[in-house]
Design a protein around this motif. Structure first.
Motif, PDB file in Angstrom:
ATOM      1  N   LYS A  36      14.735 -56.024 -24.750  1.00 36.42           N
ATOM      2  CA  LYS A  36      14.518 -55.532 -26.112  1.00 36.42           C
ATOM      3  C   LYS A  36      14.859 -56.590 -27.154  1.00 36.42           C
ATOM      4  CE  LYS A  36      17.518 -52.956 -28.052  1.00 36.42           C
ATOM      5  NZ  LYS A  36      18.456 -51.940 -28.489  1.00 36.42           N
ATOM      6  N   TRP A  73      14.103 -47.253 -32.090  1.00 38.53           N
ATOM      7  CA  TRP A  73      14.977 -47.052 -33.247  1.00 38.53           C
ATOM      8  C   TRP A  73      16.359 -46.642 -32.788  1.00 38.53           C
ATOM      9  CZ3 TRP A  73      15.397 -48.617 -37.896  1.00 38.53           C
ATOM     10  CH2 TRP A  73      16.236 -47.959 -38.799  1.00 38.53           C
ATOM     11  N   ASN A  74      17.379 -47.385 -33.235  1.00 39.16           N
ATOM     12  CA  ASN A  74      18.745 -47.175 -32.783  1.00 39.16           C
ATOM     13  C   ASN A  74      19.693 -47.470 -33.934  1.00 39.16           C
ATOM     14  OD1 ASN A  74      21.235 -47.176 -31.539  1.00 39.16           O
ATOM     15  ND2 ASN A  74      20.857 -49.021 -30.344  1.00 39.16           N
ATOM     16  N   THR A  75      20.209 -46.441 -34.557  1.00 42.21           N
ATOM     17  CA  THR A  75      21.083 -46.647 -35.721  1.00 42.21           C
ATOM     18  C   THR A  75      22.468 -47.153 -35.334  1.00 42.21           C
ATOM     19  OG1 THR A  75      21.731 -44.309 -35.670  1.00 42.21           O
ATOM     20  CG2 THR A  75      19.922 -44.927 -37.150  1.00 42.21           C
ATOM     21  N   LYS A  76      22.750 -47.227 -34.059  1.00 43.88           N
ATOM     22  CA  LYS A  76      24.050 -47.726 -33.618  1.00 43.88           C
ATOM     23  C   LYS A  76      24.089 -49.243 -33.546  1.00 43.88           C
ATOM     24  CE  LYS A  76      25.166 -43.515 -31.289  1.00 43.88           C
ATOM     25  NZ  LYS A  76      25.158 -42.761 -30.093  1.00 43.88           N
ATOM     26  N   SER A  77      22.953 -49.888 -33.727  1.00 51.00           N
ATOM     27  CA  SER A  77      22.895 -51.344 -33.693  1.00 51.00           C
ATOM     28  C   SER A  77      22.367 -51.859 -35.033  1.00 51.00           C
ATOM     29  CB  SER A  77      21.986 -51.821 -32.557  1.00 51.00           C
ATOM     30  OG  SER A  77      21.711 -53.201 -32.692  1.00 51.00           O
ATOM     31  N   ASP A  80      19.438 -54.308 -34.606  1.00 54.03           N
ATOM     32  CA  ASP A  80      18.161 -53.639 -34.316  1.00 54.03           C
ATOM     33  C   ASP A  80      17.579 -53.005 -35.570  1.00 54.03           C
ATOM     34  OD1 ASP A  80      18.569 -54.352 -31.690  1.00 54.03           O
ATOM     35  OD2 ASP A  80      18.747 -52.298 -30.931  1.00 54.03           O
TER      36      ASP A  80
END
Length: 103
Positions: A36, A73-77, A80
């Motif tokens: 990714k 989509w990843n709000t923890k990174s 990203d």
């Protein structure tokens, strides 16, 4: 295809070459030939070059990028989020934008 190869490309490429590169990177990512992080970095480089063409990327490929990014989509990174938002805005990815806005 890897990020080192992409960074060696000239800043300006034809729409046809860019389209081929977008398609290849999507295929490589879906085939798990890249992770990714590398995928997002390559998309960033290609997006920057796409902007220099002053043309929209072909609909089918743009929709494929849109769908793929919406699944990543990843709000923890923070990294990203930063990369994906930049690509979404610069390529005009509607579905990904709608998903981001809804979360």
């Amino acid at each position: 295809m890897n990020i080192k190869d992409i960074k060696k490309l000239p800043d300006r490429l034809t729409t046809e070459v860019l389209l081929s590169l977008f398609r290849n990177v999507l295929l490589d990512f879906k085939s798990k030939r890249m992770d990714k992080e590398e995928f997002l970095l390559i998309l960033t480089e290609l997006t920057d070059r796409q902007l220099m063409t002053y043309e929209l990327i072909e609909d089918k490929t743009r929709n494929d990028v849109d769908f793929t990014l919406s699944r990543l989509w990843n709000t923890k990174s923070y990294e990203d989020v930063d990369i994906i938002l930049s690509i979404v805005v610069n390529l005009g990815l509607k579905d990904c934008y709608i998903r981001i806005k809804s979360l």
